[in-house]
Design a protein around this motif. Structure first.
Motif, mmCIF file in Angstrom:
data_model
loop_
_atom_site.group_PDB
_atom_site.id
_atom_site.type_symbol
_atom_site.label_atom_id
_atom_site.label_comp_id
_atom_site.label_asym_id
_atom_site.label_seq_id
_atom_site.Cartn_x
_atom_site.Cartn_y
_atom_site.Cartn_z
ATOM 1 N N ARG A 180 0.837 -1.202 0.000
ATOM 2 C CA ARG A 180 0.000 0.000 0.000
ATOM 3 C C ARG A 180 0.870 1.251 0.000
ATOM 4 O O ARG A 180 2.010 1.243 0.505
ATOM 5 C CB ARG A 180 -0.901 0.015 1.240
ATOM 6 C CG ARG A 180 -1.922 1.151 1.242
ATOM 7 C CD ARG A 180 -2.753 1.139 2.501
ATOM 8 N NE ARG A 180 -3.827 2.146 2.439
ATOM 9 C CZ ARG A 180 -4.656 2.415 3.447
ATOM 10 N NH1 ARG A 180 -4.557 1.757 4.589
ATOM 11 N NH2 ARG A 180 -5.588 3.342 3.300
ATOM 12 N N ASN A 181 0.347 2.319 -0.554
ATOM 13 C CA ASN A 181 1.005 3.627 -0.527
ATOM 14 C C ASN A 181 1.541 3.898 0.883
ATOM 15 O O ASN A 181 0.795 3.878 1.849
ATOM 16 C CB ASN A 181 -0.027 4.688 -0.916
ATOM 17 C CG ASN A 181 0.572 6.076 -1.012
ATOM 18 O OD1 ASN A 181 1.487 6.441 -0.279
ATOM 19 N ND2 ASN A 181 0.036 6.873 -1.918
ATOM 20 N N TYR A 219 2.457 6.517 2.459
ATOM 21 C CA TYR A 219 1.868 7.659 3.161
ATOM 22 C C TYR A 219 0.553 7.247 3.839
ATOM 23 O O TYR A 219 0.279 7.631 4.977
ATOM 24 C CB TYR A 219 1.632 8.816 2.188
ATOM 25 C CG TYR A 219 2.901 9.463 1.697
ATOM 26 C CD1 TYR A 219 3.587 10.389 2.479
ATOM 27 C CD2 TYR A 219 3.432 9.138 0.455
ATOM 28 C CE1 TYR A 219 4.752 10.982 2.032
ATOM 29 C CE2 TYR A 219 4.606 9.723 -0.006
ATOM 30 C CZ TYR A 219 5.266 10.644 0.792
ATOM 31 O OH TYR A 219 6.431 11.231 0.352
ATOM 32 N N HIS A 226 -1.395 -4.812 -5.138
ATOM 33 C CA HIS A 226 -1.406 -3.461 -4.588
ATOM 34 C C HIS A 226 -2.781 -3.164 -3.982
ATOM 35 O O HIS A 226 -3.816 -3.431 -4.614
ATOM 36 C CB HIS A 226 -1.069 -2.431 -5.674
ATOM 37 C CG HIS A 226 0.345 -2.510 -6.141
ATOM 38 N ND1 HIS A 226 1.398 -2.022 -5.411
ATOM 39 C CD2 HIS A 226 0.886 -3.048 -7.270
ATOM 40 C CE1 HIS A 226 2.530 -2.235 -6.054
ATOM 41 N NE2 HIS A 226 2.243 -2.861 -7.195
ATOM 42 N N GLU A 260 -4.338 -0.499 -3.652
ATOM 43 C CA GLU A 260 -5.116 0.428 -4.480
ATOM 44 C C GLU A 260 -5.792 -0.305 -5.644
ATOM 45 O O GLU A 260 -6.934 -0.008 -6.002
ATOM 46 C CB GLU A 260 -4.220 1.547 -4.998
ATOM 47 C CG GLU A 260 -3.677 2.469 -3.918
ATOM 48 C CD GLU A 260 -2.569 1.876 -3.067
ATOM 49 O OE1 GLU A 260 -2.280 2.417 -1.989
ATOM 50 O OE2 GLU A 260 -1.977 0.846 -3.491
ATOM 51 N N ILE A 308 10.254 4.671 -1.765
ATOM 52 C CA ILE A 308 9.330 4.300 -2.848
ATOM 53 C C ILE A 308 10.124 3.926 -4.101
ATOM 54 O O ILE A 308 9.818 2.934 -4.781
ATOM 55 C CB ILE A 308 8.359 5.457 -3.144
ATOM 56 C CG1 ILE A 308 7.385 5.645 -1.971
ATOM 57 C CG2 ILE A 308 7.582 5.189 -4.427
ATOM 58 C CD1 ILE A 308 6.488 6.865 -2.110
ATOM 59 N N ASP A 334 10.002 0.409 -6.106
ATOM 60 C CA ASP A 334 9.615 0.445 -7.516
ATOM 61 C C ASP A 334 10.659 -0.258 -8.383
ATOM 62 O O ASP A 334 10.317 -1.058 -9.271
ATOM 63 C CB ASP A 334 9.445 1.901 -7.951
ATOM 64 C CG ASP A 334 8.913 2.038 -9.370
ATOM 65 O OD1 ASP A 334 7.800 1.541 -9.621
ATOM 66 O OD2 ASP A 334 9.611 2.621 -10.213
ATOM 67 N N VAL A 373 5.259 0.527 -8.690
ATOM 68 C CA VAL A 373 4.275 1.076 -7.757
ATOM 69 C C VAL A 373 3.323 2.007 -8.514
ATOM 70 O O VAL A 373 3.704 2.625 -9.521
ATOM 71 C CB VAL A 373 4.952 1.849 -6.612
ATOM 72 C CG1 VAL A 373 5.873 0.940 -5.802
ATOM 73 C CG2 VAL A 373 5.727 3.055 -7.129
ATOM 74 N N TYR A 388 1.719 6.907 -5.525
ATOM 75 C CA TYR A 388 2.614 6.719 -4.381
ATOM 76 C C TYR A 388 3.547 7.911 -4.205
ATOM 77 O O TYR A 388 4.011 8.190 -3.109
ATOM 78 C CB TYR A 388 3.463 5.463 -4.574
ATOM 79 C CG TYR A 388 2.765 4.164 -4.191
ATOM 80 C CD1 TYR A 388 1.379 4.048 -4.262
ATOM 81 C CD2 TYR A 388 3.499 3.056 -3.772
ATOM 82 C CE1 TYR A 388 0.748 2.865 -3.938
ATOM 83 C CE2 TYR A 388 2.876 1.870 -3.446
ATOM 84 C CZ TYR A 388 1.498 1.775 -3.536
ATOM 85 O OH TYR A 388 0.874 0.605 -3.206
ATOM 86 N N TYR A 389 3.833 8.582 -5.314
ATOM 87 C CA TYR A 389 4.764 9.708 -5.235
ATOM 88 C C TYR A 389 4.023 10.955 -4.777
ATOM 89 O O TYR A 389 2.870 11.182 -5.155
ATOM 90 C CB TYR A 389 5.413 9.949 -6.596
ATOM 91 C CG TYR A 389 6.357 8.835 -6.986
ATOM 92 C CD1 TYR A 389 7.657 8.804 -6.490
ATOM 93 C CD2 TYR A 389 5.932 7.811 -7.819
ATOM 94 C CE1 TYR A 389 8.521 7.782 -6.840
ATOM 95 C CE2 TYR A 389 6.792 6.775 -8.174
ATOM 96 C CZ TYR A 389 8.083 6.767 -7.670
ATOM 97 O OH TYR A 389 8.938 5.747 -8.006
#
Length: 562
Positions: free
Chosen positions: A416-417, A419, A476, A478, A540, A544, A555, A559-560
């Motif tokens: 997962r992301n 953040y 992922h 998301e 990240i 990636d 990713v 994510y960025y």
């Protein structure tokens, strides 16, 4: 007299034990006097004061409690605390009976309290018997929830009444089911023999047996079915009678009327088609995957100008509060599994949600490398099994060491992301599975220290599983949210279970479960500083590159930062 007092003081100083003994005797005597006064009679009420035996407030017993049967406005703890607070003040109507038991005595108060609560319970709900239940075909087919620690009869009744159901049933001491009709046979009362987990002395069904109550909704207008969920505009299915088996003509069509009809018929979907209402389940004939432009369904309802009711060619679809039971049966594996499959993730990456999806999609319980009592109490029965028991379909783990990873034969790696994952785990750590960290924790030293320690772990967790895992399926979080049907199908195939499309469609309609954190309490500020963002961005890029190095999709773009 003064000399005598001085002698007593000197004696007590010389003999401390004697002083303590006198003090203990004094306290004991006071306690006896207090207890005696508690069993004594109460003074008679004055002429201007209403006698409790005469009915209190104009012959009625706190009438506001009569509203509890609607299940509105009171949460579990609040309603039961009101009942506990006021129940002792209710008095019986038979003066002779009170006299025999010792008016207002302790035993009488307890018996009277129990009787009053039963009377109030009967006003809100009437017990109608013990019924057979089948995990493949539920007796009550509305919503359900479990609590293996705090389930009570009142809590189940209140939750079902609040959602407008006519029946509430309790099973296995901890499971609550709601419905508008009972679709099972009545059995002997002796078969409902399990005590409620949160209420000693009360019966909450048995093994595959329901203790059923009929909720006393005073008026038909009081029956509310909860908030139907808008699913979208969809093209008419080719074989309508098979896709949506129940159809009713409604000249004065409205959303409420169609939703109410399908809810009464125990269907999770209500499809409005002009002046026709259709009810059914999501199936391969009507999967709800290809939404149309909502303007194609914009025809107004004949009975409600502010609502859209679709047309014979394009249906407006709502999801009712009826639970789709095609994917609710769960059990342990019938034979010991020959392989151990991990459901691996960094904390906060949605592991509990993924377990919920897997259990519904496969029909088997998931296990855990750890033990979390709160998850077990909410229905994850595999939580108590040792992770090597072989009775569960996969095992939750957050471990990332080589030895721990190599103990598994395969793994679903949920990413997962960072953040979002870091914030979710921080909320869990300081607020529980569905709670939130306090504002002071975000603004204090806890949050920077947490990011400093956990952000590197987010990267090393994925890198270690990619390096040491024997057979790893990367999913992922998301993508799972965006395209649950496809991603969950991939996960089920890795687990070695045949993919049943109708079951996956059932999961889609119940994907949230009981562990979705509400989005109502969002932070009013960005907790990530510029330094934090620079560090996390570096992690990240590492992940990636590792994913692409194994010919996997990198990713997601979001994510960025930031």
């Amino acid at each position: 007299m003064a000399k005598l007092w001085v002698k007593v003081q000197r004696s007590c100083r010389r003999k401390p034990l004697r002083f303590l003994s006198l003090l203990a005797l004094y306290l004991a005597a006071g306690s006896l006097v207090f207890l005696h006064s508690g069993f004594g009679g109460q003074p008679a009420p004055s002429q201007g004061q209403a006698s409790p035996a005469a009915g209190g407030v104009q012959g009625h017993e706190l009438p506001f409690l009569d509203d509890l049967h609607l299940g509105r406005g009171f949460r579990d703890g609040q309603a039961s605390s009101i009942a506990r607070r006021y129940a002792p003040s209710f008095k019986g109507k038979d003066a002779n009976e009170r006299a025999k038991l010792g008016d207002y005595g302790g035993a009488w108060s307890r018996a009277l309290k129990g009787r009053v609560l039963r009377e109030k319970e009967e006003e809100r709900a009437k017990y109608i018997g013990c019924y057979l239940d089948d995990t493949q075909s539920r007796a009550l087919r509305g919503v359900s929830f479990f609590d293996y620690k705090k389930m009570t009869v009142f809590r189940c009744q209140d939750n079902c009444a609040e959602r407008g159901y006519l029946y509430a049933g309790l099973e296995f001491g901890a499971e609550c089911y709601c419905g508008h009709k009972i679709q099972a046979a009545n059995v002997s009362e002796a078969e409902c023999d399990m005590e409620c987990k949160g209420e000693r002395g009360s019966v909450c069904g048995g093994a595959n047996r329901l203790s059923v109550y009929r909720l006393q909704l005073a008026q038909e207008s009081a029956r509310r079915y909860g908030s139907a969920v808008f699913r979208g505009c969809f093209h008419r299915p080719e074989n309508l009678s098979l896709a949506l088996p129940v159809t009713a003509a409604m000249p004065n069509m409205s959303v409420d009327k169609c939703v109410d009809l399908c809810t009464e018929k125990e269907f999770p979907l209500a499809a409005l088609a002009g002046t026709a209402c259709h009810c059914g389940f999501p199936t391969t004939r009507f999967p709800l995957h290809e939404r149309e432009d909502e303007r194609l369904c914009a025809q107004k309802c004949s009975a409600e100008e502010l609502e859209s009711c679709g047309s014979p060619g394009y249906f407006v679809v709502y999801q009712t509060q009826v639970q789709d039971n095609r994917c609710m049966d769960r059990r342990f594996l019938p034979a010991r599994s020959k392989q151990l499959i991990a459901l691996a993730s960094f904390p906060g990456a949605g592991n509990t949600w993924a377990r919920h999806l897997i259990e519904l999609a496969t029909g088997f319980y998931t296990g855990s490398y750890y033990f979390d009592g709160s998850l077990y109490n909410k229905g994850f029965k595999g939580e108590r099994d040792h992770w090597r028991s072989g009775r569960t379909i996969c095992i939750k783990t957050h471990e990332s060491g080589q030895k721990e990873i190599e103990a598994f034969d395969a793994a679903i790696l949920l990413i997962r992301n960072p953040y979002k994952a870091l914030m979710a785990e921080f909320n869990r750590k300081y607020g529980g599975h569905i709670g939130f960290a306090a504002h002071a924790h975000w603004k204090g030293k806890e949050w920077p220290e947490f990011v400093r320690n956990y952000a590197p772990w987010w990267a090393t967790h994925t890198l270690d599983w990619l390096k040491f895992g024997k057979k790893v399926l990367v999913v992922h979080f998301e993508d799972l949210k965006q395209d649950l049907f496809v991603q969950l199908g991939r996960m089920v195939r890795l687990l070695g279970v045949a993919v049943r499309e109708d079951r996956l469609l059932c999961v889609e309609s119940q994907k949230d479960g009981n562990f979705k954190r509400s989005g109502l309490r969002k932070l009013e500020f960005d907790p990530y500083t510029a330094d934090m963002q620079r560090s996390i961005s570096a992690y990240i890029k590492m992940v990636d590159a590792a994913l692409k190095g194994r010919n996997l999709t990198g990713v997601p773009d979001d994510y960025y930062p930031r």
